[in-house]
Design an enzyme around this catalytic site. Sequence first.
Site, PDB file in Angstrom:
ATOM      1  N   GLY A  27      14.492 -14.783   6.186  1.00 22.55           N
ATOM      2  CA  GLY A  27      14.858 -14.669   4.800  1.00 22.55           C
ATOM      3  C   GLY A  27      16.062 -13.803   4.429  1.00 22.55           C
ATOM      4  O   GLY A  27      16.297 -12.785   4.802  1.00 22.55           O
TER       5      GLY A  27
ATOM      6  N   HIS B  69     -26.328  16.959  12.143  1.00 17.50           N
ATOM      7  CA  HIS B  69     -26.260  17.777  13.414  1.00 17.50           C
ATOM      8  C   HIS B  69     -26.999  16.964  14.360  1.00 17.50           C
ATOM      9  O   HIS B  69     -28.110  16.056  13.878  1.00 17.50           O
ATOM     10  CB  HIS B  69     -26.961  19.027  13.538  1.00 17.50           C
ATOM     11  CG  HIS B  69     -27.288  19.510  14.891  1.00 17.50           C
ATOM     12  ND1 HIS B  69     -26.051  20.165  15.426  1.00 17.50           N
ATOM     13  CD2 HIS B  69     -28.339  19.726  15.587  1.00 17.50           C
ATOM     14  CE1 HIS B  69     -26.719  20.535  16.529  1.00 17.50           C
ATOM     15  NE2 HIS B  69     -27.902  20.169  16.769  1.00 17.50           N
TER      16      HIS B  69
HETATM   17  C1  LIG Z   1       4.065   1.139  19.270  1.00 17.67           C
HETATM   18  C2  LIG Z   1       3.512   1.364  17.739  1.00 17.67           C
HETATM   19  C3  LIG Z   1       2.644   1.747  17.610  1.00 17.67           C
HETATM   20  C4  LIG Z   1       2.220   2.045  16.381  1.00 17.67           C
HETATM   21  N1  LIG Z   1       1.020   2.774  15.976  1.00 17.67           N
HETATM   22  C5  LIG Z   1       0.763   2.998  14.789  1.00 17.67           C
HETATM   23  C6  LIG Z   1      -0.592   3.320  14.234  1.00 17.67           C
HETATM   24  O1  LIG Z   1      -1.491   3.455  15.262  1.00 17.67           O
HETATM   25  N2  LIG Z   1      -1.223   3.662  12.901  1.00 17.67           N
HETATM   26  C7  LIG Z   1      -0.058   3.290  11.970  1.00 17.67           C
HETATM   27  O2  LIG Z   1      -0.307   3.511  10.834  1.00 17.67           O
HETATM   28  N3  LIG Z   1       1.364   2.686  12.217  1.00 17.67           N
HETATM   29  C8  LIG Z   1       1.424   2.511  13.437  1.00 17.67           C
HETATM   30  N4  LIG Z   1       2.799   1.963  13.870  1.00 17.67           N
HETATM   31  C9  LIG Z   1       3.519   1.913  12.711  1.00 17.67           C
HETATM   32  C10 LIG Z   1       3.459   0.472  11.994  1.00 17.67           C
HETATM   33  O3  LIG Z   1       3.418  -0.528  12.926  1.00 17.67           O
HETATM   34  C11 LIG Z   1       4.429   0.334  10.885  1.00 17.67           C
HETATM   35  O4  LIG Z   1       4.625   1.432  10.325  1.00 17.67           O
HETATM   36  C12 LIG Z   1       4.196  -0.874  10.046  1.00 17.67           C
HETATM   37  O5  LIG Z   1       4.047  -1.987  10.982  1.00 17.67           O
HETATM   38  C13 LIG Z   1       5.311  -1.345   9.082  1.00 17.67           C
HETATM   39  O6  LIG Z   1       4.771  -2.153   8.324  1.00 17.67           O
HETATM   40  P1  LIG Z   1       6.064  -3.076   7.328  1.00 17.67           P
HETATM   41  O7  LIG Z   1       5.264  -3.953   6.785  1.00 17.67           O
HETATM   42  O8  LIG Z   1       6.756  -2.216   6.794  1.00 17.67           O
HETATM   43  O9  LIG Z   1       6.939  -3.725   8.724  1.00 17.67           O
HETATM   44  P2  LIG Z   1       6.479  -4.652  10.022  1.00 17.67           P
HETATM   45  O10 LIG Z   1       5.411  -4.344  10.508  1.00 17.67           O
HETATM   46  O11 LIG Z   1       7.631  -4.238  10.837  1.00 17.67           O
HETATM   47  O12 LIG Z   1       6.591  -6.359   9.630  1.00 17.67           O
HETATM   48  C14 LIG Z   1       8.092  -6.487   9.150  1.00 17.67           C
HETATM   49  C15 LIG Z   1       7.954  -8.022   9.342  1.00 17.67           C
HETATM   50  O13 LIG Z   1       9.311  -8.821   8.738  1.00 17.67           O
HETATM   51  C16 LIG Z   1       9.427  -9.649   9.351  1.00 17.67           C
HETATM   52  N5  LIG Z   1      10.918  -9.748   9.100  1.00 17.67           N
HETATM   53  C17 LIG Z   1      11.860  -9.009   9.266  1.00 17.67           C
HETATM   54  N6  LIG Z   1      13.102  -9.331   8.831  1.00 17.67           N
HETATM   55  C18 LIG Z   1      12.766 -10.634   8.229  1.00 17.67           C
HETATM   56  C19 LIG Z   1      13.765 -11.373   7.645  1.00 17.67           C
HETATM   57  N7  LIG Z   1      14.810 -11.298   7.374  1.00 17.67           N
HETATM   58  N8  LIG Z   1      13.036 -12.828   7.259  1.00 17.67           N
HETATM   59  C20 LIG Z   1      11.608 -12.962   7.479  1.00 17.67           C
HETATM   60  N9  LIG Z   1      11.040 -12.176   8.091  1.00 17.67           N
HETATM   61  C21 LIG Z   1      11.547 -10.920   8.494  1.00 17.67           C
HETATM   62  C22 LIG Z   1       9.255  -9.303  10.793  1.00 17.67           C
HETATM   63  O14 LIG Z   1       9.382 -10.305  11.642  1.00 17.67           O
HETATM   64  C23 LIG Z   1       7.802  -8.507  10.635  1.00 17.67           C
HETATM   65  O15 LIG Z   1       6.942  -9.435  10.802  1.00 17.67           O
HETATM   66  C24 LIG Z   1       3.205   1.743  15.324  1.00 17.67           C
HETATM   67  C25 LIG Z   1       4.219   1.269  15.655  1.00 17.67           C
HETATM   68  C26 LIG Z   1       4.647   0.916  16.907  1.00 17.67           C
HETATM   69  C27 LIG Z   1       6.225   0.284  17.447  1.00 17.67           C
END
Ligand SMILES: Cc1cc2nc3c(=O)[nH]c(=O)nc-3n(C[C@H](O)[C@H](O)[C@H](O)COP(=O)(O)OP(=O)(O)OC[C@H]3O[C@@H](n4cnc5c(N)ncnc54)[C@H](O)[C@@H]3O)c2cc1C
Length: 465
Positions: free
Chosen positions: A113, A439
Amino acid sequence: MPTRITIIGSGPGGYVAAIRAAQLGAQVTVVEDAEVGGTCLNWGCIPTKTLIASTDALEQARSAADFGIELSGEITYNLQKIRERKDKVVGTQIKGIRALFKSWGVEIVPGRGSLISKDVVRSVRKDGTSQDLISDRIIIATGSRPAALPGIPFDGSTILSSNDAVLLNKVPASILIIGAGVIGCEFAFLYRSLGADVTVVEAMDRALSTEDEDISLLIEKELRKAKIRLITGVRVERVQKEQNGVLAALTNAKEVRAEAVLVSIGRALNTEQLGLEDAGLAAGKRGELPVNERMETAVPGIYAVGDVTGTMMLAHVASRQGIVAADNALGADAWMDYTVVPAGIFTRPEIGSVGLREHQAREKGIQIKTGKFPYRALGKAHAMGEIVGIVKVIADAATDRVLGVHICGAHSADLVHEGALAIKMGATSKQLGAMIHAHPTFAEGLMEAAEAVLGNAIHLPRGDK
Ligand SMILES: Cc1cc2nc3c(=O)[nH]c(=O)nc-3n(C[C@H](O)[C@H](O)[C@H](O)COP(=O)(O)OP(=O)(O)OC[C@H]3O[C@@H](n4cnc5c(N)ncnc54)[C@H](O)[C@@H]3O)c2cc1C
């Protein structure tokens, strides 16, 4: 006609926003380039914690004799089965999100997107076909991706991102982890349990430097106890590929050789090629999309949530932001409050933290008093064989209000929510300590740490705080 909302990205920010918007009666379309669930479900929270559950089981089997259990034969693991379990857990959650979308009438449009104006999102599929989605409101939830070291691209075999590490195609004999943040530390314990020789290099002067110092100290001790080499206050200057792995040059003039290197130095924000300019938006210095506390961008009708906003990179923060954005997009007046954000870190033992850290209190000039209670003083901890741990309560010196709770020890990521509630409700450490706790439980540690703030913990000798 219902409001048309288009959401780009279906991570915990985007998919939660989609469901809330649908609940409020909007016509919701989600544009997703990969699988629903985003980083959290496919590459982050869920797969890592599933892998960690396997290594926890392995560690339990290794210490079975301590519990009077006699296992015969070699205690080992099957990497293929560990991966299969992880894929199954992730697959189940993906189906769950898809089912929720179906039940709430959320449409998924597969494709990349971008904004072509302030009210049109174009989704381009891999085969080049595209679809324009006219939208009354747009929520950008494109998240983040692993950041590479300059000039050292990930190759999936020797130079690994966290995405590569989650695939766990093999366990290298030795691994260098760059960065002792949350991701680096979680993987350090994971790889070590699976038998790798692990070195972690951290530029800051302590591991998990955003946590309270007492928590960092304890986890550093546990890293060392697990025979994980931790080098702090040093940067990796150069990484050079060799025939059997990598050679890393450190700023302290030392070198580390390893079969693989995991680069966990942070995350790059997905704001490129999003057509921001075409909608009148611009990314900030770190590539973030600036928003206010209502999750509004600078352009009316366009919201952003989650990692892409450069706020707290946590799944549950992204989800709350998604709810706030969807509510506001549909006429409510909701805003984000970041004062009480609990977080878990799944090291061994795990960490749960919420609110003010001691170093933050110093930086802000807030007068505090603290109470600490060790897990080893809890009957339950001995019963469970989980005596490593600490509970720390930070309270305002003048009002006694609880400002922070930091726990490193078994079940702490769950336990910390009691502390979160105490902060949210404005409770004092006296009130927290006076509440009857069952406890034997680990939660008694929180009660005792709260009592320790006033020097009254029953199970601490005189003078200990
Ligand atoms: C190894 C690891 C472990 C983690 N463990 C934890 C944890 O234990 N607890 C916790 O709270 N957080 C954890 N996190 C952090 C957490 O995963 C992120 O903070 C969270 O996923 C952010 O959510 P979001 O919706 O902002 O983005 P994301 O989860 O990154 O999702 C973004 C989505 O947008 C899609 N996208 C991107 N650009 C486009 C585009 N132009 N068009 C269409 N689709 C697009 C991507 O494909 C993706 O599916 C971890 C992260 C990592 C890497």
